[in-house]
Design a protein around this motif. Structure first.
Motif, short mmCIF file in Angstrom:
data_model
loop_
_atom_site.label_atom_id
_atom_site.label_comp_id
_atom_site.label_asym_id
_atom_site.label_seq_id
_atom_site.Cartn_x
_atom_site.Cartn_y
_atom_site.Cartn_z
N ARG A 59 0.91 -1.23 0.24
CA ARG A 59 -0.02 -0.08 -0.13
C ARG A 59 0.96 1.33 0.02
NH1 ARG A 59 -3.34 -3.26 4.58
NH2 ARG A 59 -3.93 -4.80 3.00
N LEU A 60 1.89 1.18 0.80
CA LEU A 60 2.89 2.33 0.67
C LEU A 60 3.49 2.51 -0.76
CD1 LEU A 60 4.39 2.15 4.44
CD2 LEU A 60 2.89 4.04 3.32
N GLY A 61 3.78 1.22 -1.29
CA GLY A 61 4.36 1.22 -2.50
C GLY A 61 3.28 1.84 -3.56
N HIS A 62 2.15 1.91 -3.44
CA HIS A 62 1.22 2.37 -4.19
C HIS A 62 1.35 3.92 -4.10
CE1 HIS A 62 -0.25 -1.47 -5.22
NE2 HIS A 62 -1.21 -1.50 -4.14
N VAL A 146 7.20 12.23 2.42
CA VAL A 146 7.55 11.69 3.41
C VAL A 146 6.96 10.48 3.97
CG1 VAL A 146 7.93 12.34 6.28
CG2 VAL A 146 8.37 14.07 4.31
N ILE A 147 7.39 9.53 4.37
CA ILE A 147 6.74 8.24 4.81
C ILE A 147 7.33 7.89 6.26
CG2 ILE A 147 6.75 5.69 4.23
CD1 ILE A 147 7.25 6.24 1.37
N ALA A 148 6.34 7.81 7.25
CA ALA A 148 6.47 7.49 8.29
C ALA A 148 6.15 5.95 8.80
CB ALA A 148 5.93 8.23 9.47
N ASP A 149 7.22 5.13 9.23
CA ASP A 149 7.01 3.86 9.52
C ASP A 149 8.04 3.37 10.64
OD1 ASP A 149 6.04 0.91 9.27
OD2 ASP A 149 7.35 0.69 7.52
N VAL A 150 7.54 3.97 11.60
CA VAL A 150 8.47 4.03 12.88
C VAL A 150 7.68 3.09 13.93
CG1 VAL A 150 9.97 5.21 14.67
CG2 VAL A 150 9.64 6.07 12.35
N ASN A 182 2.28 4.64 8.12
CA ASN A 182 1.99 3.29 8.67
C ASN A 182 1.73 3.29 10.13
OD1 ASN A 182 1.50 0.26 8.41
ND2 ASN A 182 3.52 0.09 9.43
N LEU A 183 0.39 2.75 10.44
CA LEU A 183 0.00 2.70 11.78
C LEU A 183 -0.60 1.37 12.06
CD1 LEU A 183 -2.05 6.17 11.97
CD2 LEU A 183 0.57 5.91 12.59
N THR A 184 -0.70 1.19 13.52
CA THR A 184 -1.23 -0.29 13.81
C THR A 184 -2.30 0.09 14.89
OG1 THR A 184 0.45 -0.59 15.21
CG2 THR A 184 0.68 -1.83 13.19
N ASP A 185 -3.54 -0.66 14.79
CA ASP A 185 -4.65 -0.33 15.69
C ASP A 185 -5.46 -1.53 15.62
OD1 ASP A 185 -5.88 0.71 18.19
OD2 ASP A 185 -6.56 2.42 17.10
N LEU A 225 -2.21 5.97 6.25
CA LEU A 225 -2.82 7.06 6.10
C LEU A 225 -1.79 7.84 4.90
CD1 LEU A 225 -3.48 8.35 9.82
CD2 LEU A 225 -5.13 7.42 7.80
N TYR A 226 -2.75 8.51 4.12
CA TYR A 226 -2.00 9.11 2.96
C TYR A 226 -2.76 10.73 2.78
CZ TYR A 226 -0.79 10.01 -2.10
OH TYR A 226 -0.38 10.40 -3.33
#
Length: 283
Positions: A59-62, A146-150, A182-185, A225-226
């Protein structure tokens, strides 16, 4: 008589975030999954940097694919490095791109350099420092994306979830730039709703992509999220995520606003880490 292919061995090493393991992919001879503390972090195929095995990374690749016309180089910031899966993908699909990666775990970066080396011709620079600290060193309007995946202990650090953090993201983004996280919940999705409210407060347009079961609170999982100040390519994003091996749903506009109704914007004063994954989430 055909010879049996040797099965690669599991490789482990201690890093700041716990015990890191490189788990061989039995279907791809030079592919590995990186886990830290038992949580899957990245999947890398050294023979095919265009391979995105994890659903959230696809999805982030998209987002990367839709950020500009095909092949156009980008200036990208990756907050969170892991095995540099997305930086490799961007370098492969958009040659001559310039990328800055923030990865706080120097031991993890050393492991990836040694065991999963990337093409030295790629313009990828890794700084071993806190993501928000690295962001603060970048010039105004420098980045296209900017991509946040922390994650720290499988949770997003609190200081990377706030309106003040997003103000710094906006400062670094140039005109026409975009932000993805990228988030998780899971469960009541309280954290996700607050993040939607925070991102919607910072950008004119916001969308999310996630599996329907996650959005219904039936399963703990990833949400991408985008956001941007320009209109997002929603029809193409919908088409792409719907036809992925693990199909997802896209929410945007009034439906997304309704989903986050009543949620408060997160600030540095109120921020908390994302919720911990339930037991056995990664088994």
């Amino acid at each position: 008589m055909a010879r049996n292919r040797r099965t690669p061995e599991l490789r482990t090493t201690p890093v700041a975030g716990g015990l890191a393991a490189l788990v061989p992919d039995t279907d791809r001879p030079r592919a590995w999954t990186l886990t830290v503390g038992g949580a899957p972090q990245s999947h890398v195929d050294l023979d095919d940097p265009g391979c995105l095995d994890f659903a959230y990374q696809r999805r982030l690749g998209h987002v990367i694919d839709l950020a500009a016309p095909p092949g156009r180089p980008l200036r990208a910031v990756h907050l969170g490095g892991g095995a540099l899966t997305l930086a490799r993908y961007l370098a492969h699909t958009r040659p001559r791109s310039t990328q800055q990666v923030a990865e706080v775990d120097a031991a993890l970066t050393a492991l990836v350099r040694a065991e999963l080396p990337w093409d030295r011709g790629w313009r990828i620079k890794v700084k071993n420092a806190d993501a928000r600290q690295v962001l603060g060193t970048l010039p105004d309007s420098w980045a296209d994306l900017v991509i946040a995946d922390v994650f720290s202990g499988a949770r997003t650090p609190a200081h990377l979830t706030t309106a003040e953090f997003l103000a710094e993201v906006r400062r670094v983004l140039g005109p026409g730039g975009g932000y993805a996280a990228n988030l998780t919940d899971g469960g009541p999705l309280t954290f996700l709703r607050s993040q939607i409210a925070t991102v919607r407060g910072a950008f004119a347009h916001t969308a999310l992509a996630a599996e329907p079961a996650v959005l219904r609170g039936k399963r703990f999982g990833n949400i991408v999220l985008y956001a941007a100040d320009h209109a997002l390519p929603i029809p193409e994003l919908v088409r792409r995520v719907a036809t992925d091996p693990q199909p997802a749903r896209v929410e945007h506009g009034s439906a997304l606003a309704d989903f986050a109704a009543g949620a408060s914007v997160t600030t540095d004063a109120t921020a908390t880490m994302s919720p911990p994954p339930p037991p056995h989430a990664f088994r």
